[in-house]
Design a protein around this motif. Structure first.
Motif: not given
Length: 167
Positions: A39-64
């Motif tokens: 759950a806390g794997h840095p690459v998994a967190l990074f990829e999850r953040a990028g997916a949200r960021d790419s979708a325009g969900e910046e507020e969800a991406a930032e903490p990830l």
């Protein structure tokens, strides 16, 4: 802790390359793959953040992004995460914070991997902050080594933007 199996990374890359996926599908697929890691794997967190960021969900991406950075990423992914986080917070209206992150990353990566990418986003943040002249200088300095001609001239003009000659 930031290592991932090659096969896993290939599947992540395939999701990013699949133009048939909409934003929601891409997030779901990335989340499924991320769940295969801790759950806390840095690459998994990074990829999850990028997916949200790419979708325009910046507020969800930032903490990830912040969690991925705190968990520890390899140097290239770290730079990518800083760039993407800084771009995200710039889009959220926090230009000064974005500028500070990118200024540090620009200095840290000079002559290293991702230096041009850091310069490009630093230049964008400078423009957003109202310092378009410095932004142009940073961008031209990064571009100059890639030119087939005029490298020295463009480098000189980029420097001159910051320190104009007296007439």
């Amino acid at each position: 802790m930031d290592q991932v199996p090659e096969e896993w990374q290939s599947r992540i890359d395939a999701v990013w390359e699949d133009d048939a996926l909409d934003d929601g599908e891409r997030i779901a697929r990335i989340d499924e793959l991320a769940a295969e890691l801790d759950a806390g794997h840095p690459v998994a967190l990074f990829e999850r953040a990028g997916a949200r960021d790419s979708a325009g969900e910046e507020e969800a991406a930032e903490p990830l992004y912040r969690s991925a950075l705190d968990a520890g990423l390899d140097p290239v992914r770290r730079t990518r995460a800083i760039i993407q986080l800084a771009s995200t917070i710039r889009n959220l209206g926090r230009v000064d914070e974005s500028l500070a992150l990118l200024a540090d990353e620009y200095e840290r990566t000079r002559g290293a991997a991702m230096a041009d990418e850091a310069a490009a986003f630093y230049a964008l943040a400078l423009v957003s902050s109202g310092d378009a002249t410095r932004g142009a200088s940073i961008a031209l300095t990064a571009l100059a080594p890639h030119l087939s001609r005029y490298t020295r001239s463009v480098t000189g003009y980029a420097a001159e933007l910051l320190n104009p000659r007296s007439v």
